[in-house]
Design a protein around this motif. Structure first.
Motif, PDB file in Angstrom:
ATOM      1  N   ILE A 115     -17.748  -4.655   3.429  1.00 35.75           N
ATOM      2  CA  ILE A 115     -16.727  -5.190   4.338  1.00 35.75           C
ATOM      3  C   ILE A 115     -17.347  -6.351   5.111  1.00 35.75           C
ATOM      4  O   ILE A 115     -18.386  -6.191   5.756  1.00 35.75           O
ATOM      5  CB  ILE A 115     -16.202  -4.086   5.270  1.00 35.75           C
ATOM      6  N   PRO A 116     -16.738  -7.555   5.049  1.00 33.81           N
ATOM      7  CA  PRO A 116     -17.415  -8.781   5.510  1.00 33.81           C
ATOM      8  C   PRO A 116     -17.841  -8.781   6.970  1.00 33.81           C
ATOM      9  O   PRO A 116     -18.927  -9.266   7.290  1.00 33.81           O
ATOM     10  CB  PRO A 116     -16.384  -9.885   5.239  1.00 33.81           C
ATOM     11  N   PHE A 117     -16.989  -8.259   7.847  1.00 31.18           N
ATOM     12  CA  PHE A 117     -17.301  -8.296   9.277  1.00 31.18           C
ATOM     13  C   PHE A 117     -16.993  -6.946   9.920  1.00 31.18           C
ATOM     14  O   PHE A 117     -15.982  -6.307   9.612  1.00 31.18           O
ATOM     15  CB  PHE A 117     -16.518  -9.395   9.994  1.00 31.18           C
ATOM     16  N   TYR A 118     -17.881  -6.566  10.821  1.00 31.86           N
ATOM     17  CA  TYR A 118     -17.748  -5.310  11.550  1.00 31.86           C
ATOM     18  C   TYR A 118     -18.025  -5.594  13.018  1.00 31.86           C
ATOM     19  O   TYR A 118     -19.113  -6.032  13.385  1.00 31.86           O
ATOM     20  CB  TYR A 118     -18.746  -4.290  10.993  1.00 31.86           C
ATOM     21  N   TRP A 119     -17.017  -5.351  13.868  1.00 35.65           N
ATOM     22  CA  TRP A 119     -17.167  -5.532  15.305  1.00 35.65           C
ATOM     23  C   TRP A 119     -17.277  -4.175  15.982  1.00 35.65           C
ATOM     24  O   TRP A 119     -16.525  -3.250  15.659  1.00 35.65           O
ATOM     25  CB  TRP A 119     -15.969  -6.256  15.905  1.00 35.65           C
ATOM     26  N   TYR A 167       0.808  -1.215   0.000  1.00 35.30           N
ATOM     27  CA  TYR A 167       0.000   0.000   0.000  1.00 35.30           C
ATOM     28  C   TYR A 167       0.846   1.273   0.000  1.00 35.30           C
ATOM     29  O   TYR A 167       0.377   2.339   0.372  1.00 35.30           O
ATOM     30  CB  TYR A 167      -0.958  -0.021   1.199  1.00 35.30           C
ATOM     31  N   LEU A 168       2.085   1.135  -0.482  1.00 32.84           N
ATOM     32  CA  LEU A 168       2.944   2.311  -0.596  1.00 32.84           C
ATOM     33  C   LEU A 168       2.417   3.296  -1.626  1.00 32.84           C
ATOM     34  O   LEU A 168       2.583   4.514  -1.494  1.00 32.84           O
ATOM     35  CB  LEU A 168       4.367   1.889  -0.966  1.00 32.84           C
ATOM     36  N   ARG A 169       1.765   2.788  -2.677  1.00 34.60           N
ATOM     37  CA  ARG A 169       1.325   3.653  -3.785  1.00 34.60           C
ATOM     38  C   ARG A 169      -0.182   3.651  -3.990  1.00 34.60           C
ATOM     39  O   ARG A 169      -0.669   4.207  -4.974  1.00 34.60           O
ATOM     40  CB  ARG A 169       2.037   3.234  -5.085  1.00 34.60           C
ATOM     41  N   ARG A 170      -0.904   3.008  -3.121  1.00 34.80           N
ATOM     42  CA  ARG A 170      -2.363   3.063  -3.219  1.00 34.80           C
ATOM     43  C   ARG A 170      -2.958   2.941  -1.823  1.00 34.80           C
ATOM     44  O   ARG A 170      -2.309   2.474  -0.880  1.00 34.80           O
ATOM     45  CB  ARG A 170      -2.900   1.945  -4.119  1.00 34.80           C
ATOM     46  N   ARG A 171      -4.214   3.356  -1.715  1.00 39.10           N
ATOM     47  CA  ARG A 171      -4.896   3.314  -0.428  1.00 39.10           C
ATOM     48  C   ARG A 171      -5.635   1.988  -0.247  1.00 39.10           C
ATOM     49  O   ARG A 171      -5.976   1.317  -1.223  1.00 39.10           O
ATOM     50  CB  ARG A 171      -5.874   4.488  -0.318  1.00 39.10           C
ATOM     51  N   VAL A 172      -5.860   1.631   0.980  1.00 43.95           N
ATOM     52  CA  VAL A 172      -6.628   0.427   1.303  1.00 43.95           C
ATOM     53  C   VAL A 172      -8.085   0.658   0.905  1.00 43.95           C
ATOM     54  O   VAL A 172      -8.682   1.686   1.217  1.00 43.95           O
ATOM     55  CB  VAL A 172      -6.537   0.110   2.806  1.00 43.95           C
ATOM     56  N   GLY A 173      -8.660  -0.317   0.173  1.00 47.98           N
ATOM     57  CA  GLY A 173     -10.061  -0.255  -0.207  1.00 47.98           C
ATOM     58  C   GLY A 173     -10.845  -1.374   0.451  1.00 47.98           C
ATOM     59  O   GLY A 173     -10.264  -2.275   1.090  1.00 47.98           O
ATOM     60  N   PRO A 174     -12.160  -1.378   0.306  1.00 53.35           N
ATOM     61  CA  PRO A 174     -12.994  -2.388   0.972  1.00 53.35           C
ATOM     62  C   PRO A 174     -12.617  -3.822   0.618  1.00 53.35           C
ATOM     63  O   PRO A 174     -12.693  -4.702   1.487  1.00 53.35           O
ATOM     64  CB  PRO A 174     -14.413  -2.045   0.484  1.00 53.35           C
ATOM     65  N   ALA A 175     -12.222  -4.070  -0.617  1.00 58.18           N
ATOM     66  CA  ALA A 175     -11.870  -5.433  -1.019  1.00 58.18           C
ATOM     67  C   ALA A 175     -10.616  -5.938  -0.318  1.00 58.18           C
ATOM     68  O   ALA A 175     -10.353  -7.153  -0.305  1.00 58.18           O
ATOM     69  CB  ALA A 175     -11.686  -5.503  -2.534  1.00 58.18           C
ATOM     70  N   ASP A 176      -9.839  -5.025   0.263  1.00 58.81           N
ATOM     71  CA  ASP A 176      -8.604  -5.397   0.961  1.00 58.81           C
ATOM     72  C   ASP A 176      -8.840  -5.710   2.434  1.00 58.81           C
ATOM     73  O   ASP A 176      -7.918  -6.152   3.124  1.00 58.81           O
ATOM     74  CB  ASP A 176      -7.582  -4.250   0.878  1.00 58.81           C
TER      75      ASP A 176
END
Length: 208
Positions: free
Chosen positions: A149-153, A112-121
């Motif tokens: 996003i599969p799970f949310y706590w 993720y040096l050159r892109r942002r984290v997205g939902p699929a990640d």
């Protein structure tokens, strides 16, 4: 800097809900990121982008900070290769860029040096809730559900319990999670990544 919410009251002025919604300006993610890159927004501002609004984040008291660390420790012990724990970093999700307290991210940090984290990640997001409980149970939940996003706590500090949300609807008129399980200190919560249980955590190990 825009005001924080649609119902906020401007200094020495009327409530924002007196203004027609079409006159209110929401930022795009690209604009928000550009403000950070050019130093208009700095880490000291402690804000995040939620549905186009620049929202001030809640302050963190000692129990909140301790629980953040407990969650990080518990998840790190269980993660298989190919996943890592990220703390209070953004995930780009449509018109939002929330910064969950903890999340589990696919791959290696250098991916993720050159892109942002997205939902699929993202395999899991965790919000530690005390004063932010209402926001986490409504606004944030809809953002994460819409993004798929599969799970949310939600770790509910005042009531010493864990809410586990699964099976997101994705884009919908009112995004939500179809499954919600409430767990107490005597229970265990499974950590599921890519549809596979990789371990279990005692809920008491996540509570202050």
């Amino acid at each position: 800097m825009p005001v924080e919410t649609e119902t906020a009251t401007a200094a020495n002025g009327p409530a924002l809900d007196a203004i027609a919604p079409e006159r209110l300006y929401r930022f795009r993610v690209e604009q928000y990121d550009a403000m950070a890159e050019h130093g208009i927004l700095t880490p000291e501002d402690r804000v995040e982008l939620l549905e186009g609004w620049v929202v001030r984040k809640m302050g963190k008291n000692p129990p909140h900070m301790v629980v953040n660390g407990l969650v990080q420790d518990a998840l790190t012990r269980l993660l298989p290769p190919g996943w890592f724990v990220s703390i209070q970093d953004p995930v780009t999700a449509g018109t939002s860029e929330p910064e969950p307290d903890v999340k589990v991210v696919r791959g290696d940090r250098r991916d993720y040096l050159r892109r942002r984290v997205g939902p699929a990640d993202v395999g899991l997001v965790v919000e530690v809730s005390d004063s932010s409980l209402k926001e986490d149970q409504t606004f944030k939940k809809q953002i994460y559900a819409r993004a798929g996003i599969p799970f949310y706590w939600i770790i509910n500090i005042p009531d010493t319990k864990l809410l586990v949300h699964g099976d997101p609807t994705g884009p919908a008129a009112t995004p939500d999670y179809r499954r919600v399980v409430e767990l107490g200190p005597a229970d265990e919560v499974p950590l599921v990544l890519d549809g596979r249980e990789v371990g279990r955590i005692a809920v008491r190990d996540l509570l202050p």
